[in-house]
Structure formats: C-alpha cells, structure tokens
Design an enzyme around this catalytic site. Sequence first.
Site, PDB file in Angstrom:
ATOM      1  N   GLU A 115       0.859  -1.194   0.000  1.00 33.89           N
ATOM      2  CA  GLU A 115       0.000   0.000   0.000  1.00 33.89           C
ATOM      3  C   GLU A 115       0.888   1.234   0.000  1.00 33.89           C
ATOM      4  OE1 GLU A 115      -3.569  -0.205   2.033  1.00 33.89           O
ATOM      5  OE2 GLU A 115      -3.788   1.949   2.351  1.00 33.89           O
ATOM      6  N   ASN A 158      -3.597  -1.699   7.431  1.00 37.87           N
ATOM      7  CA  ASN A 158      -4.886  -2.215   6.976  1.00 37.87           C
ATOM      8  C   ASN A 158      -4.668  -3.719   6.776  1.00 37.87           C
ATOM      9  OD1 ASN A 158      -6.099   0.414   6.683  1.00 37.87           O
ATOM     10  ND2 ASN A 158      -4.803   0.679   4.890  1.00 37.87           N
ATOM     11  N   LYS A 236      -4.434  -0.305  13.810  1.00 37.85           N
ATOM     12  CA  LYS A 236      -5.226   0.780  13.209  1.00 37.85           C
ATOM     13  C   LYS A 236      -6.680   0.405  13.475  1.00 37.85           C
ATOM     14  CE  LYS A 236      -6.351   2.908   8.722  1.00 37.85           C
ATOM     15  NZ  LYS A 236      -5.932   3.131   7.325  1.00 37.85           N
ATOM     16  N   GLU A 240     -10.776   4.815   9.043  1.00 34.86           N
ATOM     17  CA  GLU A 240     -10.996   4.465   7.634  1.00 34.86           C
ATOM     18  C   GLU A 240     -11.596   3.062   7.510  1.00 34.86           C
ATOM     19  OE1 GLU A 240      -7.093   5.340   5.935  1.00 34.86           O
ATOM     20  OE2 GLU A 240      -7.779   7.394   5.525  1.00 34.86           O
ATOM     21  N   ARG A 273      -2.623   3.494  16.686  1.00 39.11           N
ATOM     22  CA  ARG A 273      -2.521   4.676  15.817  1.00 39.11           C
ATOM     23  C   ARG A 273      -3.640   5.684  16.096  1.00 39.11           C
ATOM     24  NH1 ARG A 273      -2.727   4.044  10.374  1.00 39.11           N
ATOM     25  NH2 ARG A 273      -0.942   5.275   9.743  1.00 39.11           N
ATOM     26  N   ARG A 290     -11.657  18.224   9.706  1.00 39.20           N
ATOM     27  CA  ARG A 290     -10.894  16.999   9.961  1.00 39.20           C
ATOM     28  C   ARG A 290      -9.665  17.173  10.856  1.00 39.20           C
ATOM     29  NH1 ARG A 290      -8.716  12.862   5.281  1.00 39.20           N
ATOM     30  NH2 ARG A 290      -6.803  12.256   6.359  1.00 39.20           N
ATOM     31  N   LYS A 314       0.598  10.764  13.569  1.00 41.78           N
ATOM     32  CA  LYS A 314       1.253  11.293  12.358  1.00 41.78           C
ATOM     33  C   LYS A 314       1.755  12.712  12.623  1.00 41.78           C
ATOM     34  CE  LYS A 314      -1.264   8.580   8.939  1.00 41.78           C
ATOM     35  NZ  LYS A 314      -1.939   8.516   7.631  1.00 41.78           N
ATOM     36  N   ASP A 319      -2.596  14.229   6.921  1.00 43.44           N
ATOM     37  CA  ASP A 319      -2.146  12.945   6.411  1.00 43.44           C
ATOM     38  C   ASP A 319      -0.913  13.122   5.514  1.00 43.44           C
ATOM     39  OD1 ASP A 319      -1.952  10.346   5.638  1.00 43.44           O
ATOM     40  OD2 ASP A 319      -3.741  10.328   4.375  1.00 43.44           O
ATOM     41  N   GLU A 347       3.972   9.364  -0.459  1.00 46.74           N
ATOM     42  CA  GLU A 347       2.630   9.286  -1.040  1.00 46.74           C
ATOM     43  C   GLU A 347       2.162  10.610  -1.637  1.00 46.74           C
ATOM     44  OE1 GLU A 347      -0.214   7.935   1.800  1.00 46.74           O
ATOM     45  OE2 GLU A 347      -1.926   8.277   0.471  1.00 46.74           O
ATOM     46  N   GLU A 447       7.331  21.867  -2.828  1.00 50.00           N
ATOM     47  CA  GLU A 447       6.255  22.617  -2.178  1.00 50.00           C
ATOM     48  C   GLU A 447       5.786  23.780  -3.055  1.00 50.00           C
ATOM     49  OE1 GLU A 447       7.321  24.437   1.546  1.00 50.00           O
ATOM     50  OE2 GLU A 447       5.216  24.518   2.138  1.00 50.00           O
TER      51      GLU A 447
HETATM   52  C1  GCU Z   1      -3.468   7.429   4.126  1.00 50.94           C
HETATM   53  C2  GCU Z   1      -3.180   6.493   2.999  1.00 50.94           C
HETATM   54  C3  GCU Z   1      -3.783   5.150   3.235  1.00 50.94           C
HETATM   55  C4  GCU Z   1      -3.373   4.628   4.610  1.00 50.94           C
HETATM   56  C5  GCU Z   1      -3.690   5.638   5.681  1.00 50.94           C
HETATM   57  C6  GCU Z   1      -3.144   5.272   7.054  1.00 50.94           C
HETATM   58  O1  GCU Z   1      -4.816   7.768   4.161  1.00 50.94           O
HETATM   59  O2  GCU Z   1      -3.671   7.034   1.799  1.00 50.94           O
HETATM   60  O3  GCU Z   1      -3.344   4.311   2.216  1.00 50.94           O
HETATM   61  O4  GCU Z   1      -4.015   3.448   4.889  1.00 50.94           O
HETATM   62  O5  GCU Z   1      -3.104   6.861   5.356  1.00 50.94           O
HETATM   63  O6  GCU Z   1      -2.176   5.885   7.469  1.00 50.94           O
HETATM   64  O7  GCU Z   1      -3.686   4.405   7.717  1.00 50.94           O
END
Ligand code: GCU
Length: 613
Positions: A115, A158, A236, A240, A273, A290, A314, A319, A347, A447
Amino acid sequence: MNGFDGLWLKKLQRTLPPCETPAETAKAELSAFFADRGLGETFALAEDEALGEGYRVCWEGACCRVAGGHTGLLYGAYDVILGLLKGEGRQDLASAPQYPLRMLNAWDNMDGSVERGYSGRSLWFEGGRFDYDPERIRYLGRLLASAHINVLCLNNVNVHAPAQELVSGMLGDLKAFAALLRPFGVRLMVSIDFSLPLSAGLPTADPLDAGVREFWKALADRVWAEVPDLAGFLVKADSEHRPGPNAYGRTHAEGANMLAEAVVPHQGVVVWRAFVYDCMQDWRDAQTDRPCAAYKIYQPLDGDFRDNVILQVKNGPYDFQVREPVSPLLLSLKKTHLALEVQLAQEYTGQQIDLYAMPPMWREIFDVLPKENICSMAAVSNLGRGYFWTGHPFAALNLYAYGRLAWQPDTEPGRMIGDWVRLTYDLNVEDRESLCRLLAGSRNAYEKYTAPLGLCWMVVPHTHYGPCPGGYEFDLWGTYHRADRNAVGIDRTGEGTGYALQYPEKLHELYENLDTCPDEMLLFFHRLSYDWVMRDGRTLIQRIYDDHFEGYEAVRAMAETLRALPLPENDKAEAESRMQRQLRNAREWRDVINTFFHRLSGVSDARGRRIYP
Ligand code: GCU
C-alpha cells in the site's frame, strides 16, 4: 539479487557469514571491513550491558575498542565502519539513542502488493505467504542496523486477508523470519486486526468481554512462545473503516488497554494509531474540520492508557501533506506515551519519482516538538523489491536519515544529507556539494510547484500523484480548500473551526494572528482573499503564481545539476529518467494550479507570464 546497489552500504559488498547475535554480526562486519581495507587495523569488542543500545569507541593506535550493550556493539561497529567510509579517520565515539523504539512500518500486503509502495513489490510477501530470498533479508538487516532502526512491522496497518493469520496459522513462518533479522538487532512487530476474535468464531470483539480478553491473552502466549522478542502489535482501529472498540461503545483506551494487558507478560507493547477522523464527511458541513478530530478523541483519554501502550501520531493533523503544522496531540498529551509517525513512502510528496529529501522537514517538526514529548518514532517504509530498493536511488537518503533522526533527533539535516552522499557516491568536493544542495532544496521546490501556502489536497484523488485542485472538494474525506472567486483556505482560528485553539498558548497565538502566522502555513489557518497583501508586499494571488512559476524553474535547474553529476551509470540513468517525469509533473502542477486560480479570480499575472486560459 540486487545487492546494495544505490544504497549507502554499497561499498560493503562482502556477504557476511551466518551470525546468531548482534555481537557476532558486529565482529563479522568489522573483520570483513578491516580485511578489505588492508591497513592492519584490529578491533576488540567488550560487552557492557550498562551502555544498553549505546556504545563507546576508542582507538588505541590501529586497534579499535568498542564497548556496548547487546545491540550497542553492533551500532558502534557500524558507526566505526561508516565513519571510516566517510573518510573521517580513526575517531573516538560515544553515542546512545534518544528513543528505544525506532520503528519502520511496512505497509506490505500478503499478496505481495505494498500500500502506497513505489519501490516494487514486497520484499517478503508474495501470493498470500512469506516468499523471500534469505540473503536479501540479511542485507535488509544490515541496512536497518547500520541506520540503527530496531523494529520492523511486517504488514500493512490495513490488515487484509490472510495477514490476520500472521499471529495464528503462520507462526512458524514468522519465527523463521524473525530469526533472520535477530542478529541485526531488528525485532519484528505485526499489525493486527481488532476484530480477530470474530473471525476465530467468538460472538464479539468487545474489549470488555471476558472471552475476548482471554482470547487475546492466549493468542499472545502462543505468539511470544514462538517469537519471544516480538516488539508488539500495531493497531489501526476505528480508522478508515477498520474495526475497533467504538463498535461496542468502548473508548480507544479500553480497546488498547485490553490488548496491552495481553502482551504485558511478554514485555510487548501495543502501538495504537491516532489516525482517526470521520472519513464519511458531508462536504456541505463546514463546521466539521478533519484536523480537529484526533485531538478531540484523544485529549480526554490522556492518562487512561496503560503503560505499555504507545499512541502513534502522524506528524501533522491531516495525512502526510507537503506542509502541515505539527499535530497538536504531540504537544498536548502529557500522560500518554507518544510515537511520532512520519512517512518515507512519498505518497503525497512525489512518490519517489520527484525528489523530496525529508531531513529539512523533520527539522521543522522538531523545532516545534520538544524531543522529550515523545518516546519513540515510526516511519512508513519506502522499501520494495525493485532494483533500487527505494524506487529512486536518492530516496534511500530518507531511510538512512530517518534512522539517524530516531537515534538523535538533533542531528542537523545538512549532516544527514552530506553523510548519505559521502557514503553512497564517490564524488569530488564540488560535485558532492552540488548533489547535497540539490537534495537539500528539493522539498522547497516541490512545495512551490504543488501546494500553495499550506493549502492541502489539490492532488489527484486516490493515486495522489499530480494536480487536481477540485478532486477532493466534494468528496467525503474532510479534505477541502473551499476556493471561490474571492478567497481560498479554511479559517481555523477561534472565529473559525477553532483548530488553532488546540495548540498551547504561544503557538495558538502565532498561528491565529495574521501578522505572525508563517507564510507557508497561511492558508492552513486562514481564509484569505486573493488581493490580501502579504508581508513582502505581494498579493496572495501573485504569490501563488510566483511560487508555481519558481517551483517549475527550480526543477529545471535541478535537472541541469543532475545532468552534470558524474554518478554511477545505473543511478544516473534512473535518476535522470525520474527527473524527466518530475519535470513533466512540475509543469502540470504549475499550469493546472495557476489556471485554476486565474479562472476563479480573474486576476492576471503581474509579470505577464503565460497562464493558460
Ligand atoms: C493514508 C493512505 C492510506 C493509509 C492511511 C493510514 O490515508 O492514503 O493508504 O491506509 O493513510 O495511514 O492508515
């Protein structure tokens, strides 16, 4: 097998004999290195547990004496070797880590995909199972140990099937993999699925249910029986769409503590997390903001987490955007163990195509965040099976520098960059400095051509590469800039969403006040009209145009610099081809963003440069 090509250990080509412990590895590395150097140097290793992971190096003539604890010897050995490779001569050294857990989080899935991975497929998973070249994993161990990284979380946060079985049906494989990395002082961690009890046939995963607690305890006993030095579980939850304690009306503290209780007999930790927010927001709702979310959830829980829980936060409240203020959680929780999470996989910052050296950005984080506020660090990995382990050969800098940062966050960015360059390439002083400048300025350039003044999320949805200013505007992720024909940005002051109020007084005032809010954060904290006059006398819209033109020009200059550098053929070809893609990307960002704002505002560029209609 791609060896160390493109990596800072590329000069250590010799394969090591099998070793059982970090001390044996230290011995093997030093023997091989001194033999290759042929200068008659010798060494003596003395185990001193009082030094822990730290070490002392002292040269007596040509004899290098290293004292250190279990892994300290290994870190000492690598620092001797890297120091000599950098041409620093025989130096006495003494060092100890700021943080005991220096974690790398791989987002690897068991089907072999990664990912947000931009360096090829997983180094250890393929086809739903472990699948790796043991020799390459040993190289990985050397790499991580040489950067002093000591925990590797193997699987994606995930947890996709069959990865939940890593802690049940695949314990034998886990054990074998752990054994490969153990001699390098690298301990494993596993991401777990909070709903695992359900898949095991239990009627609930409620953390307060006695059966669920027993389930996790028994599971932990089995896991640690196979991998006694497992560092812990990464979770996690309620994030999400991942399962979590909220489904049972329980708090995150109740969820984390239940797991913590199960792993505490094994000295394990639960890394929980804090990336939690409403990912089903209605864009019409301008009250919900958010960045406010995590603080609202976790601040009231400060003090409720067990001692072996670490809340992993984070660096920014969104993000991993190009520019975010430091997450207020990191500044305000006083009774919770905190880990700072950064992302090496770029990312949102060029995906290892565009150059983006992170040390300058990390310096800015630690300028605001006292290093004592946190107890450990984690970084989302940028590694993969590709020829260059980090996609772009220069992206290895970020992995190397992350290890240095987690060891000693005070380390100067210029030093990290300079050291990596010296270790990786043989260049004369002028070329070396030119590569260092190229890297040191890369974040600034990125940037400028992408995100204006702290405005986030103008990126192509889902893939997150390239510009798409409206892409996230009407989506459900809580990611809006709300640009209209007059103004742009979100008012996050006390008058607005109140986000700025989550900061300690001094920072709150700094951000809240338009006279003091740093330019690069202006549109993160404020909503401003296009004719707003900035401190340097330019209007906001002009500054947006200028940055985008300048950002593109900066990349052109970077391409010129790169062309002139005498790098090894493979590295050069790869870096140049990626630079061409970066140039196209920068041009696209410049023109799309400038046209977007020009169409909205109707204001032309004061300097008459071309903005497409
Ligand atoms: C971002 C990312 C996801 C990831 C998420 C996370 O949203 O795009 O792919 O799963 O961060 O940190 O859990």
